[in-house]
Design a protein around this motif. Structure first.
Motif, short mmCIF file in Angstrom:
data_model
loop_
_atom_site.label_atom_id
_atom_site.label_comp_id
_atom_site.label_asym_id
_atom_site.label_seq_id
_atom_site.Cartn_x
_atom_site.Cartn_y
_atom_site.Cartn_z
N TYR A 102 0.76 6.79 -6.67
CA TYR A 102 -0.37 7.68 -6.88
C TYR A 102 0.07 9.14 -6.86
O TYR A 102 -0.37 9.95 -7.67
CB TYR A 102 -1.44 7.42 -5.82
N THR A 124 -6.30 -0.44 -11.21
CA THR A 124 -7.02 0.62 -11.90
C THR A 124 -6.10 1.77 -12.28
O THR A 124 -6.11 2.24 -13.43
CB THR A 124 -8.15 1.15 -10.99
N MET A 125 -5.30 2.19 -11.34
CA MET A 125 -4.42 3.33 -11.60
C MET A 125 -3.31 2.98 -12.59
O MET A 125 -2.89 3.84 -13.37
CB MET A 125 -3.80 3.83 -10.29
N THR A 147 -6.94 -3.68 -6.08
CA THR A 147 -7.76 -3.13 -7.15
C THR A 147 -7.39 -1.68 -7.47
O THR A 147 -7.47 -1.26 -8.62
CB THR A 147 -9.25 -3.19 -6.77
N PHE A 148 -7.01 -0.93 -6.44
CA PHE A 148 -6.64 0.46 -6.69
C PHE A 148 -5.41 0.53 -7.60
O PHE A 148 -5.38 1.30 -8.56
CB PHE A 148 -6.36 1.18 -5.37
N HIS A 187 -4.78 3.49 -15.98
CA HIS A 187 -4.87 4.92 -16.29
C HIS A 187 -3.51 5.50 -16.65
O HIS A 187 -3.37 6.27 -17.61
CB HIS A 187 -5.45 5.68 -15.10
N CYS A 188 -2.51 5.13 -15.88
CA CYS A 188 -1.17 5.71 -16.09
C CYS A 188 -0.56 5.25 -17.41
O CYS A 188 0.12 6.03 -18.09
CB CYS A 188 -0.25 5.34 -14.93
N LEU A 237 -0.23 11.98 -9.85
CA LEU A 237 -0.83 13.30 -9.70
C LEU A 237 0.14 14.40 -10.13
O LEU A 237 -0.28 15.48 -10.56
CB LEU A 237 -1.26 13.53 -8.25
N PHE A 285 4.24 9.88 -15.02
CA PHE A 285 3.58 8.59 -15.21
C PHE A 285 4.55 7.43 -15.29
O PHE A 285 4.22 6.31 -14.92
CB PHE A 285 2.70 8.64 -16.47
N SER A 322 0.82 -1.21 0.00
CA SER A 322 0.00 0.00 0.00
C SER A 322 0.86 1.26 0.00
O SER A 322 0.44 2.29 -0.53
CB SER A 322 -0.94 -0.01 1.20
N GLU A 377 -2.22 4.48 -20.12
CA GLU A 377 -2.90 5.25 -21.17
C GLU A 377 -2.30 6.64 -21.29
O GLU A 377 -2.01 7.12 -22.38
CB GLU A 377 -4.39 5.37 -20.84
N MET A 378 -2.12 7.28 -20.15
CA MET A 378 -1.57 8.64 -20.17
C MET A 378 -0.14 8.63 -20.67
O MET A 378 0.29 9.53 -21.39
CB MET A 378 -1.64 9.25 -18.77
#
Lengths: 616, 88
Positions: A488, A518-519, A514-515, A522-523, A492, A496, A481, A525-526
């Protein structure tokens, strides 16, 4: 007949625990002296010491000695207390006023005789009254009337400041808050009952017994009690202070030393057991628990140790509760067992039952803030932030300096979206922890650093957030974690590439996060979207250079109608042609044509391979 | 008395909302940058434009090759084989 010699023998037998011998002769002396009150008193003492409580009480009360003499009143009440007849014991003690009045009247009539009797019994009125107050407190305690018990203990201590038992019952049962304890200690009439040196001695010893977990601090030993530094009680107090400062290693070294010198030291055991749990020394705790159960099966600390063992090893909470319940059955007011009982439910997310245990602990330990803290925690976990705040406030009112409570209040503020307040409180807790010293083991405080990282992220203080998360990672490495949180923050910030690395690491440690999954998506893709311009620019530069080659220009002009796939082999052919020409300057055109055909064939095969790889 | 560990805040899926706002900002910034690039391309000469078109095609293909680690260099493999044939 002169009975003094026999009376001394009775005392001697009592001193040597020959209670039956003492009882035999006390009985004879009472008859020979025609039931002299003093001899009846000692007869009753011998009956009490042989656990014949009702005979002892009857010996005194049938002759109404409990109404005439404080010592007899105290002993009679004590007999009923031992027989668990609390109300009757209390009734005997409540006749104090009548007894005093009659005693006063008797003194007026036979002043000399009264003085002689008191002198012979070797008891001062203050001492007897203190004992009566102490016993009254115990009776109220047994009847679950804690406020009156507290008052009685206080009164007993004021009458006799040396009455440690009253002080111990006040502190060990947490009947007073930390501030109340301190105020009470300061209010004791030490100077009236002690010499100047004894005042300092008593103050130091009693102060050592006060609460230590409500506020991190250090202990200072005054010079006058220099010889007490090695006293085991003092060492236990020091160890306990280290325990509540979360310095478990130092605490363990001290408690181990005490246990070597005095195995099963009563005050040391709870601290030692707690330390073994914190340090996860399962084998040692297992062995200690067995020894305690074998030697002291009727002592609640033995079953507390067993319960703590099962609580520590995990997944055996039913066993833990069974033995903790046995401890609380043996001694209902054994607070540590109730707290641990609540923990055993809390780890299984049984919030209602955990709260029930904590509420019981709160009722039994009015002066202890921990039950309030944990009740607040449970309300927080069950989405009752208002009730959580209410109980945290109560805990803070009892222990305003405890960083554990401050930290939990900060967590609630965070969950309520009040990030400024949350940050302030987290930093306040951190400041109190650092005040202890550099040697404190702060593994237990890794959550605080983690939480500071999160609150800084919310406040867009990304660099500080990263710093706190990295510090948390130093304390507890390989925490999925924490890696996820660092990733994370990087995302922000728009970094990336780093974010992807950290999320990959987090998923390597915990694949079902899961977090992070998911992230990570997203990262990526960016990252791909953000990289197009860079790759495109690079390709354009390469193409611009190749266009300057005359041969390639010529070929392109010749194959103006060719598609993109044709362009690729043409380029390769051009490269191959140049090299053979250089190596075969004197070869004929036919040979060159042969080479060209072979190269074209190779190119076709490679193109097919390339397309196959692409499809894969 | 045994203590419980301090509460540890954890990231939840709801927290991705924080990222969404940052993402929108980045996308809008990128869009502005793309508009500037388009204007730049329009001012190029016709020949440069044509070259750009060709480059785009190559760009895509090169991207694919780079991603899969494919680097077409047939010459080092071809010549030894060819010479082997000659010797034979």
């Amino acid at each position: 007949m002169n009975l003094d010699r026999l009376r001394k023998r009775v005392r001697h037998y009592i001193d040597q625990q020959q209670y039956q011998s003492a009882l035999f002769w006390a009985d004879k002396i009472a008859s020979l002296s025609h039931e002299d009150p003093q001899d009846i008193y000692w007869l009753a003492q011998c009956l009490y010491l042989t656990a014949q409580y009702h005979r002892a009480s009857h010996a005194l009360r049938s002759r109404k000695l409990d109404k005439l003499y404080g010592a007899c009143q105290y002993l009679a009440a004590r007999c009923h207390y031992a027989a668990k007849e609390y109300q009757q014991a209390l009734d005997i003690l409540d006749m104090e006023e009548a007894a005093s009045k009659k005693l006063l009247d008797k003194n007026l009539k036979e002043e000399n005789g009264s003085r002689e009797i008191v002198k012979d019994w070797e008891m001062s009125p203050a001492s007897i009254n203190s004992s009566i107050c102490l016993l009254r407190g115990k009776i109220y305690d047994a009847m679950d009337n804690r406020p009156l018990a507290t008052s009685s203990y206080k009164e007993a201590l004021k009458l006799d400041v040396y009455c440690f038992e009253a002080f111990d019952l006040l502190t060990s049962h947490h009947m007073l808050t930390a501030q109340e304890e301190k105020d009470f200690l300061d209010s004791l009439p030490l100077s009236q009952q002690c010499t100047e040196e004894e005042v300092e001695l008593l103050h130091f010893l009693f102060e050592n017994k006060l609460k230590k977990y409500n506020k991190p601090s250090e202990m200072v030993v005054p010079d006058i009690v220099n010889g007490l530094q090695d006293n085991l009680d003092v060492v236990v107090s020091l160890a306990e202070r280290h325990y509540y400062n979360c310095d478990f290693k130092m605490c363990y070294s001290l408690t181990s030393m005490v246990m070597v010198k005095d195995p099963f030291h009563a005050n040391c055991l709870p601290v030692h057991i707690g330390t073994l749990v914190e340090l996860s020394k399962a084998n040692e705790l297992f062995y200690l628990s067995h020894k305690l159960v074998d030697l002291y099966p009727s002592n609640p600390v033995s079953w507390f140790a067993v319960g703590c063992y099962y609580l520590m090893v995990g997944h055996k909470n039913e066993h833990a509760r069974r033995y903790l319940s046995k401890a609380t059955t043996l001694e209902r007011t054994y607070g540590p067992a109730w707290i641990a009982y609540g923990h055993s439910f809390a780890v299984e997310s049984e919030h209602d039952q955990a709260m029930a245990a904590y509420f019981t602990a709160a009722q039994l330990m009015k002066g202890c803030h921990l039950p309030m803290l944990y009740i607040g925690l449970e309300y927080g976990l069950t989405n009752n932030p208002k009730l959580a705040e209410h109980f945290f406030s109560q805990a803070l009112s009892i222990a305003p300096e405890d960083p554990f409570v401050i930290h939990e209040v900060a967590v609630v503020a965070f969950q309520n979206g009040d990030y400024k307040t949350s940050e302030k409180l987290f930093l306040d807790a951190m400041e109190k922890i650092k005040a202890i010293g550099n040697e404190v083991t702060v593994d237990k405080w890794e959550p605080l650093l983690n939480n500071l990282g999160h609150v800084c992220r919310k406040l867009k203080k990304y660099e500080q957030a990263l710093e706190y998360h990295r510090q948390a990672l130093v304390l507890i490495p390989q925490n999925a974690s924490t890696y996820s949180a660092i990733g994370y923050v990087h995302s922000l910030k728009g970094d990336f590439e780093s974010a992807i690395d950290y999320f990959h690491t987090a998923l390597g440690l915990k694949r079902d996060d899961t977090f992070s999954v998911t992230m990570l998506g997203h990262c990526i893709e960016m990252y791909i979207s953000d990289s197009d311009a860079y790759i495109g620019t690079d390709i354009k530069d390469k193409v611009r250079k190749t266009l300057n080659t005359p041969a390639l220009m010529k070929m392109l002009n010749t194959s103006a109608d060719g598609n993109e796939s044709r362009a690729q082999p043409v380029e390769e052919v051009n490269v191959c042609i140049e090299t053979p020409s250089f190596n075969a300057d004197k070869q004929t055109d036919a040979f060159q044509r042969f080479l060209l055909e072979c190269d074209m064939h190779e190119s076709d095969m490679m193109l097919e391979t390339s397309m196959s790889d692409t499809s894969t | 008395m045994l203590r419980r560990k301090p509460t540890r805040l954890e990231l939840k899926l709801d927290d991705t909302e924080e990222f969404e706002s940052v993402k929108k900002e980045l996308e809008s910034r990128k869009k502005q940058r793309d508009e500037v690039d388009v204007v730049g391309v329009a001012t190029s000469s016709e020949m440069s434009g044509a070259a750009g078109g060709t480059a785009d095609g190559k760009t895509r293909e090169q991207m694919i090759h780079e991603r899969i680690g494919y680097k077409p260099h047939p010459k080092p493999n071809t010549l030894p084989s060819l010479f082997g044939n000659l010797q034979f």
